[in-house]
Design an enzyme around this catalytic site. Structure first.
Site, short mmCIF file in Angstrom:
data_model
loop_
_atom_site.label_atom_id
_atom_site.label_comp_id
_atom_site.label_asym_id
_atom_site.label_seq_id
_atom_site.Cartn_x
_atom_site.Cartn_y
_atom_site.Cartn_z
N ARG A 242 0.84 -1.19 0.00
CA ARG A 242 0.00 0.00 0.00
C ARG A 242 0.87 1.23 0.00
O ARG A 242 1.92 1.28 0.66
CB ARG A 242 -0.93 0.03 1.22
CG ARG A 242 -2.11 -0.93 1.12
CD ARG A 242 -3.09 -0.47 0.05
NE ARG A 242 -4.29 -1.30 -0.02
CZ ARG A 242 -4.45 -2.33 -0.83
NH1 ARG A 242 -3.46 -2.69 -1.64
NH2 ARG A 242 -5.59 -3.01 -0.86
N GLU A 271 -3.15 7.41 -4.88
CA GLU A 271 -3.23 6.97 -6.28
C GLU A 271 -4.67 7.08 -6.79
O GLU A 271 -5.62 6.92 -6.02
CB GLU A 271 -2.72 5.54 -6.42
CG GLU A 271 -3.49 4.49 -5.62
CD GLU A 271 -2.85 3.11 -5.71
OE1 GLU A 271 -3.61 2.16 -5.97
OE2 GLU A 271 -1.63 2.98 -5.51
N HIS A 289 -0.40 0.16 -10.15
CA HIS A 289 -1.12 -0.76 -9.26
C HIS A 289 -1.60 -2.00 -10.04
O HIS A 289 -2.79 -2.29 -10.14
CB HIS A 289 -2.31 -0.07 -8.59
CG HIS A 289 -2.75 -0.75 -7.32
ND1 HIS A 289 -3.30 -0.08 -6.27
CD2 HIS A 289 -2.70 -2.06 -6.94
CE1 HIS A 289 -3.59 -0.93 -5.29
NE2 HIS A 289 -3.23 -2.15 -5.68
#
Length: 323
Positions: A242, A271, A289
């Site tokens: 994370r 993000e 991601h």
């Protein structure tokens, strides 16, 4: 007369197989154009719904939206392993069940972690740009050069399911393994990795530091100036967990100064609105991601979420109940 199907809101598009399954078992409202739904849209869509299927991008569930949900909502299924984006205590106080989707994305995320290690160490980002931008006009023995991975020391922050899968892959590169957890794991799961009860005791052994822990109040911002100072000069940090575990200011400053050789990042604070300074650094390998972004994994995640919903509405305890 057959009982009415439970009513479901899904905040984002799901793989077709998952939407087909949910559409047959629920009165389902899907996000046809896959736009990020605002808090107001979610609250409007939740009216009269029994269940919500959300994602880690739906940040409002950690900052007050649960208190505003209509009383019809009985369960929130999050399409993710992490659940820091959901206020579990708030859900529990309203007797709303919360489930997640562990296990099914372990291998995909571990694969990405190894890609980050290799991409950061071998300069994949600047190497590809040289080719794409037609700047590769010669061959040199001295520049640009990356860093070896084979035989180097890897510290894993968080030796859970994903951390263990990273360790298994790192063994193929003959890496010396170290790890920090709140408590040691069973020897057969540690794969020969040396346990460090104190994180700061592990750091001097980390040519590479892989962040694989959950985002919790204790870990948010833990990769900061103090931690980086304990790593060997020229270390490489990778993060597939994370983004809020990393202090961006500290990481960027140490990448610019050369204190850190490189970094590989698949996750970011805030993000997709990442710190723009990362884009100008040649020694950072950046991904959007992609940890769970394989077709098989996303279908498996959706099916796991559907399994939890089905169990709940059948009166059984969902496999991945968090509340």
């Amino acid at each position: 007369m057959a009982p009415a199907l439970p009513r479901l809101l899904a905040t984002r598009r799901l793989p077709q197989e998952v939407e087909t399954r949910l559409g047959a078992a629920y009165q389902a409202q899907f996000n046809a154009d896959d736009h990020p739904m605002s808090e107001a849209e979610i609250l409007e869509g939740a009216e009269g719904k029994d269940a919500l299927l959300i994602t880690s991008m739906d940040k409002g569930f950690a900052t007050g939206i649960i208190a505003k949900l209509p009383p019809s909502v009985k369960i929130i299924a999050t399409f993710s392993v992490g659940h820091e984006h959901v206020d579990i205590a708030a859900a529990r106080s309203r007797n709303i069940a919360v489930t997640n989707t562990p296990d099914v994305l372990t291998n995909a995320t571990a694969d990405i972690t190894l890609l980050l290690i290799l991409g950061a160490a071998r300069g994949a980002s600047w190497g590809e740009r040289m080719v794409r931008e037609n700047r590769w006009d010669s061959w040199s023995l001295t520049e640009p050069l990356g860093y070896d991975v084979t035989g180097r020391r890897l510290g894993i922050l968080g030796l859970g399911r994903i951390g263990q899968a990273v360790a298994r892959r790192a063994q193929a590169f003959d890496m010396e393994l170290h790890y920090h957890n709140r408590r040691p794991v069973a020897p057969d799961l540690a794969l020969g990795a040396r346990y460090h009860a104190d994180l700061f005791d592990m750091l001097p052994y980390c040519d590479f530091l892989s962040i694989n822990c959950a985002s919790t109040p204790e870990t948010r911002g833990i990769v900061n100036e103090k931690l980086i100072a304990k790593l060997p000069r020229g270390a490489i940090i990778v993060n597939s967990a994370r983004g809020d575990i990393v202090d961006d200011d500290a990481l960027i400053a140490n990448l610019k100064s050369g204190r850190l050789a490189a970094a590989g990042l698949d996750v970011f604070r805030n993000e997709p609105k990442i710190d723009p300074r990362y884009r100008s650094l040649d020694n950072v390998f950046l991904l959007p991601h992609l940890g769970s972004a394989t077709r098989d994994t996303r279908v498996d995640m959706g099916m796991r979420a559907a399994d939890n919903l089905d169990a709940f509405f059948a009166g059984a305890r969902p496999r991945d109940l968090l509340t």
